[in-house]
Scaffold this motif. Structure first.
Motif, short mmCIF file in Angstrom:
data_model
loop_
_atom_site.label_atom_id
_atom_site.label_comp_id
_atom_site.label_asym_id
_atom_site.label_seq_id
_atom_site.Cartn_x
_atom_site.Cartn_y
_atom_site.Cartn_z
N GLY A 23 6.91 -0.67 -9.03
CA GLY A 23 8.31 -0.59 -9.42
C GLY A 23 9.15 -1.80 -9.08
O GLY A 23 10.36 -1.69 -8.92
N ARG A 24 8.51 -2.95 -8.98
CA ARG A 24 9.27 -4.17 -8.68
C ARG A 24 8.55 -5.39 -9.23
O ARG A 24 7.35 -5.37 -9.45
CB ARG A 24 9.48 -4.31 -7.17
CG ARG A 24 8.20 -4.55 -6.39
CD ARG A 24 8.51 -4.73 -4.90
NE ARG A 24 7.39 -5.26 -4.18
CZ ARG A 24 6.66 -4.57 -3.31
NH1 ARG A 24 6.94 -3.32 -3.05
NH2 ARG A 24 5.67 -5.15 -2.66
N THR A 25 9.31 -6.47 -9.41
CA THR A 25 8.73 -7.72 -9.88
C THR A 25 8.37 -8.65 -8.73
O THR A 25 7.60 -9.57 -8.90
CB THR A 25 9.70 -8.44 -10.84
OG1 THR A 25 10.92 -8.67 -10.14
CG2 THR A 25 9.94 -7.62 -12.08
N GLY A 26 8.94 -8.45 -7.57
CA GLY A 26 8.63 -9.27 -6.40
C GLY A 26 9.11 -8.56 -5.16
O GLY A 26 9.93 -7.64 -5.25
N PRO A 27 8.58 -8.89 -4.06
CA PRO A 27 7.47 -9.81 -3.84
C PRO A 27 6.13 -9.15 -4.19
O PRO A 27 6.08 -7.95 -4.49
CB PRO A 27 7.54 -10.11 -2.33
CG PRO A 27 8.11 -8.86 -1.75
CD PRO A 27 9.09 -8.34 -2.80
N VAL A 28 5.06 -9.93 -4.10
CA VAL A 28 3.71 -9.42 -4.32
C VAL A 28 3.45 -8.29 -3.32
O VAL A 28 3.78 -8.43 -2.14
CB VAL A 28 2.67 -10.54 -4.13
CG1 VAL A 28 1.26 -10.00 -4.23
CG2 VAL A 28 2.89 -11.66 -5.12
N PRO A 29 2.89 -7.16 -3.76
CA PRO A 29 2.59 -6.07 -2.83
C PRO A 29 1.67 -6.55 -1.69
O PRO A 29 0.72 -7.31 -1.92
CB PRO A 29 1.88 -5.04 -3.71
CG PRO A 29 2.43 -5.29 -5.07
CD PRO A 29 2.60 -6.78 -5.15
N THR A 30 1.98 -6.12 -0.49
CA THR A 30 1.21 -6.50 0.69
C THR A 30 -0.18 -5.86 0.65
O THR A 30 -0.42 -4.93 -0.13
CB THR A 30 1.91 -6.06 1.98
OG1 THR A 30 1.93 -4.63 2.02
CG2 THR A 30 3.33 -6.63 2.07
N LEU A 31 -1.05 -6.34 1.52
CA LEU A 31 -2.38 -5.73 1.64
C LEU A 31 -2.27 -4.25 1.97
O LEU A 31 -3.00 -3.43 1.41
CB LEU A 31 -3.21 -6.46 2.70
CG LEU A 31 -3.66 -7.86 2.34
CD1 LEU A 31 -4.31 -8.54 3.56
CD2 LEU A 31 -4.62 -7.84 1.17
N GLN A 32 -1.34 -3.89 2.86
CA GLN A 32 -1.18 -2.48 3.22
C GLN A 32 -0.66 -1.66 2.05
O GLN A 32 -1.12 -0.54 1.81
CB GLN A 32 -0.26 -2.33 4.43
CG GLN A 32 -0.21 -0.91 4.96
CD GLN A 32 -1.56 -0.40 5.43
OE1 GLN A 32 -2.18 -1.02 6.28
NE2 GLN A 32 -2.04 0.70 4.86
N GLU A 33 0.28 -2.19 1.30
CA GLU A 33 0.79 -1.48 0.12
C GLU A 33 -0.32 -1.26 -0.90
O GLU A 33 -0.41 -0.19 -1.51
CB GLU A 33 1.95 -2.24 -0.53
CG GLU A 33 3.23 -2.21 0.28
CD GLU A 33 4.30 -3.09 -0.33
OE1 GLU A 33 5.44 -2.59 -0.46
OE2 GLU A 33 4.03 -4.26 -0.68
N ARG A 34 -1.17 -2.27 -1.08
CA ARG A 34 -2.30 -2.12 -2.00
C ARG A 34 -3.28 -1.07 -1.50
O ARG A 34 -3.77 -0.25 -2.28
CB ARG A 34 -3.00 -3.46 -2.20
CG ARG A 34 -2.16 -4.45 -2.99
CD ARG A 34 -2.89 -5.77 -3.11
NE ARG A 34 -2.07 -6.79 -2.47
CZ ARG A 34 -2.49 -7.97 -2.13
NH1 ARG A 34 -3.74 -8.33 -2.33
NH2 ARG A 34 -1.68 -8.84 -1.59
N ALA A 35 -3.58 -1.09 -0.20
CA ALA A 35 -4.49 -0.10 0.38
C ALA A 35 -3.92 1.31 0.22
O ALA A 35 -4.64 2.25 -0.12
CB ALA A 35 -4.76 -0.41 1.85
#
Length: 91
Positions: free
Chosen positions: A35-47
């Motif tokens: 739901g956003r254009t930035g910043p790049v999702p963190t490793l934890q957000e991806r996990a």
């Protein structure tokens, strides 16, 4: 244990989304929008997003980044990929 490909992309709507390619033909893959254009999702957000979809990174897998240019003056789209497996070990 079957391994799938997860993709993190900002290429279509400009918002970051993560999806898991479960087969070569379908476009009905599990997906999560940040739901956003930035910043790049963190490793934890991806996990966390992978876990919500029922997946985890495969053993010793990491994210590999690729730039997808659309011409010298246009915005560069980013794509990251990683090998994942089902959390429950199912194929």
């Amino acid at each position: 244990m079957k391994v799938y490909g997860a993709r993190l992309s900002n290429s279509f709507s400009g918002e970051w989304e993560l999806y898991v390619v479960t087969d070569g033909m379908s476009r009905d893959w599990p997906e999560h929008s940040f739901g956003r254009t930035g910043p790049v999702p963190t490793l934890q957000e991806r996990a966390d997003a992978l876990a919500q979809l029922g997946y985890v990174l495969a053993d010793s897998a990491g994210w590999q980044w690729q730039e997808c240019p659309n011409g010298a003056m246009r915005r560069v789209h980013l794509l990251a990929s990683a090998s994942v497996r089902r959390k429950d070990g199912a194929a």
